[in-house]
Design a protein around this motif. Structure first.
Motif, PDB file in Angstrom:
ATOM      1  N   ILE A   7       0.773  -1.507  -0.187  1.00 32.79           N
ATOM      2  CA  ILE A   7       0.192  -0.038  -0.615  1.00 32.79           C
ATOM      3  C   ILE A   7       0.769   1.586   0.014  1.00 32.79           C
ATOM      4  CG2 ILE A   7      -1.809   1.324   1.179  1.00 32.79           C
ATOM      5  CD1 ILE A   7      -2.854  -1.247   1.682  1.00 32.79           C
ATOM      6  N   HIS A   8       1.870   1.282   0.900  1.00 30.13           N
ATOM      7  CA  HIS A   8       2.835   3.133   0.488  1.00 30.13           C
ATOM      8  C   HIS A   8       3.162   2.663  -0.479  1.00 30.13           C
ATOM      9  CE1 HIS A   8       2.387   4.052   4.848  1.00 30.13           C
ATOM     10  NE2 HIS A   8       2.148   2.952   5.340  1.00 30.13           N
ATOM     11  N   ASN A   9       3.712   1.768  -1.170  1.00 32.92           N
ATOM     12  CA  ASN A   9       4.680   1.344  -2.332  1.00 32.92           C
ATOM     13  C   ASN A   9       3.876   1.778  -3.599  1.00 32.92           C
ATOM     14  OD1 ASN A   9       7.401   1.141  -0.781  1.00 32.92           O
ATOM     15  ND2 ASN A   9       6.836  -1.162  -1.116  1.00 32.92           N
ATOM     16  N   ARG A  10       2.954   1.892  -3.239  1.00 38.90           N
ATOM     17  CA  ARG A  10       2.329   1.977  -4.716  1.00 38.90           C
ATOM     18  C   ARG A  10       1.923   3.874  -4.614  1.00 38.90           C
ATOM     19  NH1 ARG A  10      -1.941   5.017  -6.791  1.00 38.90           N
ATOM     20  NH2 ARG A  10      -1.739   5.799  -4.536  1.00 38.90           N
ATOM     21  N   ARG A  11       1.941   3.908  -5.777  1.00 38.12           N
ATOM     22  CA  ARG A  11       2.411   5.315  -6.696  1.00 38.12           C
ATOM     23  C   ARG A  11       1.498   5.400  -7.583  1.00 38.12           C
ATOM     24  NH1 ARG A  11       8.260   6.915  -8.623  1.00 38.12           N
ATOM     25  NH2 ARG A  11       8.948   6.101 -10.344  1.00 38.12           N
ATOM     26  N   THR A  12       1.523   6.755  -8.301  1.00 37.52           N
ATOM     27  CA  THR A  12       0.912   7.021  -9.559  1.00 37.52           C
ATOM     28  C   THR A  12       2.170   7.442 -10.314  1.00 37.52           C
ATOM     29  OG1 THR A  12      -2.006   7.267  -8.662  1.00 37.52           O
ATOM     30  CG2 THR A  12      -0.766   9.235 -10.809  1.00 37.52           C
ATOM     31  N   THR A 148       1.881   2.095 -12.462  1.00 30.57           N
ATOM     32  CA  THR A 148       0.020   2.264 -12.920  1.00 30.57           C
ATOM     33  C   THR A 148       0.122   3.581 -12.770  1.00 30.57           C
ATOM     34  OG1 THR A 148      -0.579   1.688 -10.508  1.00 30.57           O
ATOM     35  CG2 THR A 148      -0.231  -0.342 -12.148  1.00 30.57           C
ATOM     36  N   TYR A 149      -1.169   3.771 -13.666  1.00 32.13           N
ATOM     37  CA  TYR A 149      -2.043   4.652 -13.782  1.00 32.13           C
ATOM     38  C   TYR A 149      -2.852   4.660 -13.988  1.00 32.13           C
ATOM     39  CZ  TYR A 149      -3.314   9.522 -15.373  1.00 32.13           C
ATOM     40  OH  TYR A 149      -3.322  11.010 -15.058  1.00 32.13           O
ATOM     41  N   TRP A 150      -4.215   5.622 -12.447  1.00 30.74           N
ATOM     42  CA  TRP A 150      -5.933   4.836 -13.017  1.00 30.74           C
ATOM     43  C   TRP A 150      -6.195   5.941 -13.611  1.00 30.74           C
ATOM     44  CZ3 TRP A 150      -8.781   3.831  -8.266  1.00 30.74           C
ATOM     45  CH2 TRP A 150     -10.531   4.105  -8.362  1.00 30.74           C
ATOM     46  N   SER A 151      -6.040   6.520 -14.966  1.00 30.44           N
ATOM     47  CA  SER A 151      -6.561   7.466 -16.088  1.00 30.44           C
ATOM     48  C   SER A 151      -8.436   7.339 -15.743  1.00 30.44           C
ATOM     49  CB  SER A 151      -6.096   7.200 -17.175  1.00 30.44           C
ATOM     50  OG  SER A 151      -7.304   8.329 -18.226  1.00 30.44           O
ATOM     51  N   SER A 152      -8.909   9.175 -15.791  1.00 31.26           N
ATOM     52  CA  SER A 152     -10.339   8.528 -16.125  1.00 31.26           C
ATOM     53  C   SER A 152     -10.759   8.194 -17.882  1.00 31.26           C
ATOM     54  CB  SER A 152     -10.613   9.853 -15.536  1.00 31.26           C
ATOM     55  OG  SER A 152     -10.367  10.935 -16.958  1.00 31.26           O
ATOM     56  N   GLY A 153      -9.687   8.137 -18.137  1.00 34.04           N
ATOM     57  CA  GLY A 153     -10.629   7.790 -20.052  1.00 34.04           C
ATOM     58  C   GLY A 153     -10.397   8.345 -20.721  1.00 34.04           C
ATOM     59  N   GLY A 154     -10.596   9.724 -19.893  1.00 37.10           N
ATOM     60  CA  GLY A 154     -10.580  10.904 -21.609  1.00 37.10           C
ATOM     61  C   GLY A 154     -11.604  10.427 -22.812  1.00 37.10           C
ATOM     62  N   SER A 155     -10.709  10.318 -23.761  1.00 37.65           N
ATOM     63  CA  SER A 155     -11.390   9.626 -25.155  1.00 37.65           C
ATOM     64  C   SER A 155     -11.982   8.485 -25.126  1.00 37.65           C
ATOM     65  CB  SER A 155     -10.897   9.825 -26.453  1.00 37.65           C
ATOM     66  OG  SER A 155      -9.770   9.613 -26.432  1.00 37.65           O
ATOM     67  N   LEU A 156     -11.507   7.648 -24.401  1.00 35.45           N
ATOM     68  CA  LEU A 156     -11.954   6.332 -24.289  1.00 35.45           C
ATOM     69  C   LEU A 156     -13.650   6.046 -24.172  1.00 35.45           C
ATOM     70  CD1 LEU A 156      -8.302   4.377 -23.251  1.00 35.45           C
ATOM     71  CD2 LEU A 156      -9.261   4.387 -25.183  1.00 35.45           C
ATOM     72  N   ARG A 157     -13.346   7.550 -22.747  1.00 35.09           N
ATOM     73  CA  ARG A 157     -14.635   7.264 -22.638  1.00 35.09           C
ATOM     74  C   ARG A 157     -15.981   6.662 -23.799  1.00 35.09           C
ATOM     75  NH1 ARG A 157     -14.721   7.424 -16.879  1.00 35.09           N
ATOM     76  NH2 ARG A 157     -16.997   8.252 -16.729  1.00 35.09           N
ATOM     77  N   GLU A 158     -16.132   7.123 -24.531  1.00 32.87           N
ATOM     78  CA  GLU A 158     -16.419   7.251 -26.193  1.00 32.87           C
ATOM     79  C   GLU A 158     -17.538   6.389 -26.722  1.00 32.87           C
ATOM     80  OE1 GLU A 158     -14.553  10.250 -28.813  1.00 32.87           O
ATOM     81  OE2 GLU A 158     -14.372  11.755 -27.112  1.00 32.87           O
ATOM     82  N   ASP A 159     -18.665   6.734 -26.850  1.00 31.36           N
ATOM     83  CA  ASP A 159     -19.290   4.941 -27.212  1.00 31.36           C
ATOM     84  C   ASP A 159     -18.276   4.440 -28.590  1.00 31.36           C
ATOM     85  OD1 ASP A 159     -21.230   5.809 -25.185  1.00 31.36           O
ATOM     86  OD2 ASP A 159     -22.699   6.351 -27.008  1.00 31.36           O
ATOM     87  N   ALA A 160     -17.864   5.685 -29.323  1.00 33.57           N
ATOM     88  CA  ALA A 160     -16.882   5.076 -30.001  1.00 33.57           C
ATOM     89  C   ALA A 160     -16.172   3.909 -29.665  1.00 33.57           C
ATOM     90  CB  ALA A 160     -16.494   6.432 -31.644  1.00 33.57           C
TER      91      ALA A 160
END
Length: 211
Positions: A7-12, A148-160
């Motif tokens: 937990i302590h070593n996890r980073r973005t 690791t990187y937790w992204s909100s997704g940007g354009s990957l959120r789009e229906d296409a």
């Protein structure tokens, strides 16, 4: 490594490259990916996913989350799709150029009311459960020595892009989880999370309650 140390070593860490990185034999194994996802599936959830949504899709778990996994070559292919179609993907494309894997983490909402997702108790629980599952992904990847990187997704959120990746349109993307092999990022741009260690001390976000 103990769970506390993990937990302590996890980073973005956001890893960016303007050109696609070569694919090596040691990127990530199917075994590692399957173990990461299996551990994600051990997260708690309060309510089962909507039955009609389950019946309409090939993935039949009653859990409210779904994970769509892109291995290294698929990441590079998706970056190429952006470029070939002149789609401005911003940093998403730069991360796809470097990522060893991408996990699209979605949650299944309850039926829409007036074409809008309602933040009712069930949907709040579904989001919380999927967030817990994502945290499991981040921790197990850290234990296996990936960044690791937790992204909100940007354009990957789009229906296409949901259609391209075979994700049902009704599912909501909660996170694009980029996984990077530490052996393949030395000469790429690396950006750490802006909020790391900014949460304050224990006293700043918790208190003991008495009645």
């Amino acid at each position: 490594m103990s769970i506390k140390n993990i937990i302590h070593n996890r980073r973005t860490l956001k890893v960016l490259n303007n050109e696609p990185k070569p694919i090596t034999d040691s990127e990530i194994s199917i075994t590692d990916l399957e173990e990461i996802i299996a551990c994600a599936g051990k997260a708690p959830f309060h309510y089962p996913a909507n039955k009609n949504a389950i019946d309409a899709h090939q993935l039949k778990s009653v859990a409210p989350w779904r994970f769509y996994i892109l291995e290294t070559k698929t990441c590079r292919d998706l970056a190429k799709y952006y470029n070939d179609n002149n789609i401005d993907g911003g940093k998403i494309v730069q991360m796809l150029n470097t990522a060893t894997a991408l996990i699209q983490a979605t949650w299944i909402p309850e039926p829409l009311e007036n074409n809008e997702i309602q933040l009712n108790q069930k949907n709040i629980e579904h989001i919380a459960a999927t967030s817990a599952a994502i945290q499991n992904i981040l921790l197990v990847a850290t234990e296996k020595n990936y960044e690791t990187y937790w992204s909100s997704g940007g354009s990957l959120r789009e229906d296409a892009f949901k259609k391209i990746l075979n994700i049902p349109i009704n599912e909501q993307l909660l996170g694009s989880i980029f996984i990077f092999n530490k052996n393949n990022i030395e000469d790429a741009t690396q950006i750490t999370g802006a909020w790391r260690d900014q949460q304050g001390d224990l006293k700043d976000f918790s208190s003991f309650v008495s009645i």
